[in-house]
Design an enzyme around this catalytic site. Structure first.
Site, PDB file in Angstrom:
ATOM      1  N   GLU A 198     -11.513  -2.412 -55.637  1.00 46.28           N
ATOM      2  CA  GLU A 198     -12.800  -2.640 -56.286  1.00 46.28           C
ATOM      3  C   GLU A 198     -14.272  -2.824 -55.572  1.00 46.28           C
ATOM      4  O   GLU A 198     -15.057  -3.163 -56.308  1.00 46.28           O
ATOM      5  CB  GLU A 198     -12.774  -3.085 -57.789  1.00 46.28           C
ATOM      6  N   SER A 244      -9.483  -2.066 -63.076  1.00 45.24           N
ATOM      7  CA  SER A 244     -10.136  -0.522 -63.332  1.00 45.24           C
ATOM      8  C   SER A 244      -9.451   0.432 -62.955  1.00 45.24           C
ATOM      9  O   SER A 244      -9.395   1.639 -62.491  1.00 45.24           O
ATOM     10  CB  SER A 244     -11.191  -0.406 -61.860  1.00 45.24           C
ATOM     11  N   TYR A 271     -16.087   5.444 -62.964  1.00 45.14           N
ATOM     12  CA  TYR A 271     -17.007   5.152 -62.180  1.00 45.14           C
ATOM     13  C   TYR A 271     -17.711   6.513 -61.662  1.00 45.14           C
ATOM     14  O   TYR A 271     -18.762   6.358 -60.987  1.00 45.14           O
ATOM     15  CB  TYR A 271     -16.576   4.167 -61.121  1.00 45.14           C
ATOM     16  N   ARG A 331     -14.135  -8.644 -71.259  1.00 46.72           N
ATOM     17  CA  ARG A 331     -14.003  -7.366 -71.928  1.00 46.72           C
ATOM     18  C   ARG A 331     -12.520  -6.959 -72.423  1.00 46.72           C
ATOM     19  O   ARG A 331     -11.703  -7.064 -71.633  1.00 46.72           O
ATOM     20  CB  ARG A 331     -14.374  -6.036 -71.233  1.00 46.72           C
ATOM     21  N   ASP A 345      -9.679  -4.233 -73.405  1.00 48.00           N
ATOM     22  CA  ASP A 345      -9.311  -2.828 -73.646  1.00 48.00           C
ATOM     23  C   ASP A 345      -8.109  -2.684 -74.460  1.00 48.00           C
ATOM     24  O   ASP A 345      -7.020  -3.631 -74.401  1.00 48.00           O
ATOM     25  CB  ASP A 345      -8.942  -2.427 -72.152  1.00 48.00           C
ATOM     26  N   GLU A 379      -5.279  -5.308 -71.828  1.00 47.24           N
ATOM     27  CA  GLU A 379      -5.750  -6.394 -71.019  1.00 47.24           C
ATOM     28  C   GLU A 379      -6.978  -7.048 -71.278  1.00 47.24           C
ATOM     29  O   GLU A 379      -7.672  -6.435 -72.046  1.00 47.24           O
ATOM     30  CB  GLU A 379      -5.700  -5.915 -69.341  1.00 47.24           C
ATOM     31  N   ASN A 435     -10.359  -8.279 -69.339  1.00 48.36           N
ATOM     32  CA  ASN A 435     -11.157  -8.549 -67.813  1.00 48.36           C
ATOM     33  C   ASN A 435     -11.967  -9.681 -68.088  1.00 48.36           C
ATOM     34  O   ASN A 435     -13.055  -9.637 -68.734  1.00 48.36           O
ATOM     35  CB  ASN A 435     -11.708  -7.258 -67.847  1.00 48.36           C
ATOM     36  N   GLY A 474     -17.328  -5.063 -65.266  1.00 49.41           N
ATOM     37  CA  GLY A 474     -18.366  -4.538 -64.271  1.00 49.41           C
ATOM     38  C   GLY A 474     -19.640  -4.825 -64.839  1.00 49.41           C
ATOM     39  O   GLY A 474     -19.960  -4.835 -66.119  1.00 49.41           O
TER      40      GLY A 474
END
Length: 321
Positions: A26, A152, A222, A261, A263, A279, A281, A285
């Site tokens: 990443e 990601s 992305y 964050r 998900d 998960e 994070n 990002g």
């Protein structure tokens, strides 16, 4: 210490090192996150030293001697506790989660072991050696295999009955089994992608992510225009509230700091019972397409103010905690 920047209030100028880049899968995303953060900090009046993570990072940080390090790294070693432990030993303040939380949250299996006993719904599944996949399926198809500690959606593969991986999976077929010795196998949850950001004890609502093609993989995340972001997510209020409560509780149970964050996958045929956390994070990002800045913006928080909020929370933490 700086006053929270929300509303454009004056902040106390600091010297902040922005740690970005590194050598994970990443890297490019981290460079974008770091550049955005550094520009925002400078717009707020802070002095910024940009550091592209390399093996000499300890020397670079010692030379810079910042008041605070803004950790804009993604993946290993910036998200797995390694850099956090280094900065703890150096006595540096830094943003986002500490070492112990980072070690657990980057590992999807460890995360389950912490959260599931507290009633957080997560998919089942088990760890498998990649060579096992060439002998037979570890779960009934469809199922998902993924690296246990990449973010990601790096290395995610969905194995279906009619997919082109073979049955069993072919040794020479491209997939994460060629790059990782062990993978996490989970049942595939049909339905929709949802995500919720958390910062300062507050959940920022729910975004639904609708990829234009395929699933929400690295490219979809992305590449501009490949995924539609729907905020607020067009889902029942009960599901939205459950997303927010799970995100807040997971943040607390894991001991996250700064922004996180959560998900989710949601099987909309099953109502609230179809919601599963995938998960958490701990280094979400901060690029122009990233979800935490986007949700903050929907809540009236401009990008520089969001960055300052993360800085302010880090300043209130004890060094090494």
């Amino acid at each position: 210490m700086g006053d929270t920047a929300g509303g454009g209030s004056v902040v106390t100028p600091l010297h902040i090192a922005v740690l970005m880049g590194g050598w994970s899968a990443e890297r490019e995303v981290s460079l974008l996150s770091g550049a955005g953060v550094a520009d925002a900090l400078e717009s707020l009046g802070h002095r910024v030293t940009r550091i592209d993570m390399a093996r000499d990072v300890a020397a670079r940080l010692t030379e810079a001697s910042p008041d605070l390090v803004f950790n804009a790294l993604h993946g290993t070693p910036g998200e797995d506790g390694a850099v956090q432990g280094l900065m703890d030993l150096m006595g540096l303040r830094y943003t986002h989660s500490g070492m112990a939380t980072s070690v657990i949250a980057v590992d999807k299996q460890l995360t389950k072991q912490v959260l599931v006993p507290h009633g957080i719904p997560m998919p089942g599944g088990r760890m498998v050696r990649s060579v096992e996949l060439f002998e037979g399926d570890p779960l009934a198809r469809p199922y998902v295999v993924k690296p246990v500690n990449e973010g990601s959606s790096v290395g995610v593969a969905i194995v279906t009955a009619s997919g082109n991986y073979g049955n069993p999976i072919g040794r020479d077929v491209a997939g994460p089994w060629q790059d990782f010795d062990e993978l996490l196998a989970e049942p595939f949850i049909r339905g929709r992608e949802l995500t919720t950001a958390v910062l300062g004890g507050r959940a920022f609502g729910v975004t639904e992510l609708r990829p234009k093609a395929g699933f929400y993989d690295y490219d979809a995340k992305y590449t501009e225009g490949m995924t539609e972001h729907l905020y607020p997510a067009p889902i029942p209020d009960a599901v939205a509230r459950r997303c927010e409560s799970i995100a807040l509780e997971a943040h607390r149970l894991l001991g996250c700091r700064g922004a996180s964050r959560a998900d989710f996958r949601w099987d909309d045929d099953l109502g609230v019972d179809g919601l599963f956390l995938l998960e958490v994070n701990t280094q979400p990002g901060m690029t122009p397409l990233s979800l935490v800045p986007e949700q903050a913006r929907h809540n009236g928080i401009a990008y520089p103010d969001l960055v300052q909020m993360i800085v302010d929370e880090a300043l209130h933490e004890k060094v090494g905690q």
